[in-house]
Design a protein around this motif. Sequence first.
Motif, PDB file in Angstrom:
ATOM      1  N   MET A   1       0.851  -1.196   0.000  1.00 47.39           N
ATOM      2  CA  MET A   1       0.000   0.000   0.000  1.00 47.39           C
ATOM      3  C   MET A   1       0.882   1.239   0.000  1.00 47.39           C
ATOM      4  N   PRO A   2       0.930   1.968  -1.113  1.00 54.27           N
ATOM      5  CA  PRO A   2       1.887   3.074  -1.195  1.00 54.27           C
ATOM      6  C   PRO A   2       1.506   4.270  -0.319  1.00 54.27           C
ATOM      7  N   TYR A   3       2.470   4.700   0.472  1.00 54.35           N
ATOM      8  CA  TYR A   3       2.343   5.865   1.339  1.00 54.35           C
ATOM      9  C   TYR A   3       3.084   7.005   0.672  1.00 54.35           C
ATOM     10  N   GLY A 311      -5.946   2.976  -2.078  1.00 53.12           N
ATOM     11  CA  GLY A 311      -4.668   2.521  -1.523  1.00 53.12           C
ATOM     12  C   GLY A 311      -3.579   3.573  -1.476  1.00 53.12           C
ATOM     13  N   PHE A 312      -3.914   4.832  -1.760  1.00 57.84           N
ATOM     14  CA  PHE A 312      -2.871   5.861  -1.776  1.00 57.84           C
ATOM     15  C   PHE A 312      -3.069   6.876  -0.649  1.00 57.84           C
ATOM     16  N   SER A 313      -1.998   7.090   0.129  1.00 52.97           N
ATOM     17  CA  SER A 313      -2.042   8.052   1.223  1.00 52.97           C
ATOM     18  C   SER A 313      -1.353   9.331   0.781  1.00 52.97           C
TER      19      SER A 313
ATOM     20  N   TRP B  28       3.597   5.695  13.577  1.00 55.42           N
ATOM     21  CA  TRP B  28       4.571   6.734  13.193  1.00 55.42           C
ATOM     22  C   TRP B  28       3.941   7.883  12.410  1.00 55.42           C
ATOM     23  N   TYR B  35      -5.858   9.461   6.018  1.00 59.51           N
ATOM     24  CA  TYR B  35      -5.586   8.152   5.396  1.00 59.51           C
ATOM     25  C   TYR B  35      -5.315   7.093   6.469  1.00 59.51           C
ATOM     26  N   ARG B  36      -5.222   5.841   6.023  1.00 61.19           N
ATOM     27  CA  ARG B  36      -5.213   4.724   6.978  1.00 61.19           C
ATOM     28  C   ARG B  36      -4.082   4.809   7.997  1.00 61.19           C
ATOM     29  N   GLU B  37      -2.854   5.195   7.548  1.00 66.55           N
ATOM     30  CA  GLU B  37      -1.746   5.271   8.502  1.00 66.55           C
ATOM     31  C   GLU B  37      -2.034   6.325   9.579  1.00 66.55           C
TER      32      GLU B  37
END
Lengths: 460, 460
Positions: A1-3, A311-313, B28, B35-37
Motif C-alpha cells: 500500500m503506497p504511502y 490505496g494511496f495516502s 509513526w 488516510y489509513r496510517e
Amino acid sequence: MPYFDTASAAPLHPVARQALLAALDEGWADPARLYREGRRARLLLDAAREAAAEAVGCRPDELTFTPSGTRAVHSGISGALAGRRRAGRHLVVSAVEHSSVLHSAAAHEAQGGSVSEVPVDRSGAVGAAAYADALREDTALACLQSANHEVGTVQPVAAVADLCRAAGVPLLVDAAQSLGREPVPDGWSLLTGSAHKWGGPSGVGLLAVRKGVRFAVQGPADERESGRAAGFENIPAIVAAAASLRAVRAEAAAESVRLRALVDRIRATVAELVPDVEVVGDPVRRLPHLVTFSCLYVDGETLLHELDRAGFSVSSGSSCTSSTLAPSHVLRAMGVLSEGNVRVSLPNGTAEKDVDRFLEVLPRVVAQVRQRLGAPESAPREAAPAASLVVDALGKRCPIPVIELAKVIGEVPVGGTVTVLSDDEAARLDIPAWCAMREQEYVGEEPADRGSAYVVRRLS
Amino acid sequence: MPYFDTASAAPLHPVARQALLAALDEGWADPARLYREGRRARLLLDAAREAAAEAVGCRPDELTFTPSGTRAVHSGISGALAGRRRAGRHLVVSAVEHSSVLHSAAAHEAQGGSVSEVPVDRSGAVGAAAYADALREDTALACLQSANHEVGTVQPVAAVADLCRAAGVPLLVDAAQSLGREPVPDGWSLLTGSAHKWGGPSGVGLLAVRKGVRFAVQGPADERESGRAAGFENIPAIVAAAASLRAVRAEAAAESVRLRALVDRIRATVAELVPDVEVVGDPVRRLPHLVTFSCLYVDGETLLHELDRAGFSVSSGSSCTSSTLAPSHVLRAMGVLSEGNVRVSLPNGTAEKDVDRFLEVLPRVVAQVRQRLGAPESAPREAAPAASLVVDALGKRCPIPVIELAKVIGEVPVGGTVTVLSDDEAARLDIPAWCAMREQEYVGEEPADRGSAYVVRRLS
C-alpha cells in the motif's frame, strides 16, 4: 500500500530502528550521573551530537536536541529575538513558512513585536529583492525555510543569507523538509530540523545556533542541552535520529535523482491526463520528491478519501481537509487554486510501478468526484445572454461556489459579469484562480450582507 | 550490577518495550491525517490517552501528553498562572519541589510575579498550617509534590488540597515520583508526571488539567494535544508510556510492600553500621523504595565513585556532585547534613541479596574515604585548652571544613568556641548539622573578608 505523504512523517528508517533498539538498553539513564549507566548514556548522547553536527555542518557545541522540530523553531525564534532585543523587535518571515514559524511570529506580535511577511511569487519562492525590502534598522531576526513543505519550491537561501549578513541580521533557516535530502544551504545563523521527517523517530528536533549569534533562552531555566531544551534528554530517540540522518543523507544523492524523475513524470502526466488541473510549485528549483496540484471542481476531502480507498495516502491543503476550514496559507500566499488540492511526497525507495498505478487511478477518481458534484464537463453552453447574473452560493463549501460559477458563465454575454455570493473562505482564493485558469477577468471582491460578492467578467 | 537510582530514571519496563516496538510500526504517521496510517496512529493515541487517564483518575479530555515531565510542569504552571491572571500573580510552592517547579517560579518572579516558598520540617514535609499561611487573596496557583524526589517524604496533599479548595486556589500536584507506585492523591486541579520515572520511555510527560480550571496556554499556538503541547505527537513513546503505567501500577501493591521492607532494613542497618551518619526523611510517611542518608567527614563524589567501582549506582545531593557546587536545595530546606550524601532508590524487582551486599560494602567504603581524608576516627583528643580557636578552611571544599572543625573541637575547653572560616557553600548547611549530630552549640554565622565565619561552642 503506497504511502505518498513522507513530507508529513516518514516511517522509521531501518537504521533508526536498529539504533533505537540498541540505545533503549544502553541509553536510558540520566547522562548527568556519574555511575556507569549515566556515563554510557552520556557517551551515546555525545556521539549522536557529533554525528548530527557533522551532517548539519556545525560544531557539536552549536547543536542542541529538542523534543520536536516545532519546539526547535519556537525556541530558536524566541531565543534569537530575546538575544537581539537591543537591536529592535522586528521579525521578518516569508509568507510560506511552516506554521511553527508563523505561530511564533504571531506570538511575538501579541507581545508587542512587529512582523513583516515577505510575499512569494506564483511558484512559491520569495524574491531576494522583496526580502531585502523587508529588512529594517530594527530587524532582530529573519526566517526563511530551505524549501517549502507544501509545494516543494526551494527558497533562495544563499542570496537571502548574503543580504542578512550585510544588514547584520541573523537568519534562521528552517531546514525541516530538506535536511535528509539536500546539502544544507550556507550562511545560516540558526538552523532547525525534525527527525521524523528524515526517517528518525518522533520526539527529536534539532536546533543549531552558530557561535557568536546572540541568544537568550526563554522560559524556566534548565541545565540540560546547554540550557536550550528543558527536560530529560530522550537519548534512545536522539541516537536513532542521528543514525538515520547519516543514513538518509548517504542514500540521498542516488535516490534524489530517481525520485526527481518520478516526480517529473507525475507533473507531466497529471497535467496531461487530468482536465482543469493546476500543477503548482517551481518545476525545477524544487525538492526532489514532492509535487502538488489542484483540481478544479473537486472537493479535497472526498478526493483524499477516494485515493485512500484506492490505496494511496496523500495529503491536501484544501480548506475542507483543514480543521479551520481555511485553505492552506501557502497556496493562499501563492495565489493558486486550492480546491481539489493534492500533495504527493514520495518516500525513499518508492517503486516506479506504484507511481504508475497512482497515475492510472487519479484521473478516474477525479472524474468520478466531479461527476458526483455535478461539475461542468466541457466548455459552458451558450444560452440566452443576460448582461449579468448573481449566483447565491451562501452556506456552500468548496468546491461548490466555483462549480456554480462555471455552470453559469456561459449564460452571460462576453463582457457581462457573474457575481458569486459566498461565505466560504476558500472562494476568495479559488474564484480568482479559476479566472486565471479559464482566462476570464476577476473584477474583484465586495462586502455583502453575508460573506462576500466575487465579481467575474466573461472575456471569451 | 545493581542500579539503585530509579528515582532519576528507570530502565524500560518489558511491557513498555513491547508496546514501543509494536507502535513504531503502527503509530509513526500524523494522527491528524485522514488516510489509513493516520487513522491507525490516531486510534493508538486515543487508546493510550484513555489508559493513562484511567490510571491517573481523570477524563481522557483532561489529559495531555507533553515531551517530558519538566515540560508538563512548565506548561502547567505557566498556563494556570496566566488563566488566573485576574485573581492575582502570587504563586505558592513548597521549598522542596523539583527544580522544574522552582525554576518556573523563578521565571514567574522575573516577569514580575510574586512567589512564596512554604518551608518544610526536618523530615522534609510541609505543614498544612504553614501552607495555609502562605495562601493569599491574590494567590493564582499553589504547587505541592506528592512525595519528595530526594528524601522520599510524602507530602500532606489531601490536607493542602482542602485548604486550597476552601481558598479557591487551584493546586498543581507534581506526582512524578509516585505516579507508578501509589494511588494518586485526591483533590488536585492540575497533575504532572514523567514516564521515564515509571519505566516508560524518555520523551513523555503528562499534564492533566481538571475541567473548569482556568488555563491559558502560553507560547506559540499549536493545534495538537488540545493546544497544550506543541509539536508532532510522539505516539510510539506515548503508547509505551501508557502501557507501562498500567503495568507498574498493577505490580505496585505487592512490590511496594517488599521494597518498603528492604528500605527499612537499609535505614536501620546504615544507622547501626556506619558511624556519624544521618538517615534523613520521614521514616514512615515515605515512598516505599527510596532512602537518603548523609555521612559526616565524607566527600560525596568520592563516595559515589567508590560505590560505582563496587558495582552500585546511587546518586547524591552533596555539593561536590552538583554542577553548581551547592548542596541540594531539598537538604538545605530540611536543614540536614549534606556531606557524604547518598540517595538509594530501588527499582521494582530489586533482589534482597543486592541490598545485603550494599549494606556490607557501604560501611567499608565510608571508612576508607574517611581515612583518606584524615577524618577524626573517634571522640576528639583532650589537649592544652585555649578559650577559642580559628580554623582557616578557605578554598577547601566539603567535607574538609567539617573535618577541620571536628579535629580541633577537643582543643578548646567546654564553653570555648571554634570559628571556621569557609567559602564553601556546603559549610553553611553542614556545620550546623554537625553541631546537631554532635550536640555542640552552633552560635551562628558572621560575614568575613572571604566567605563566612561559622562559630561553634563546645558543650561537652
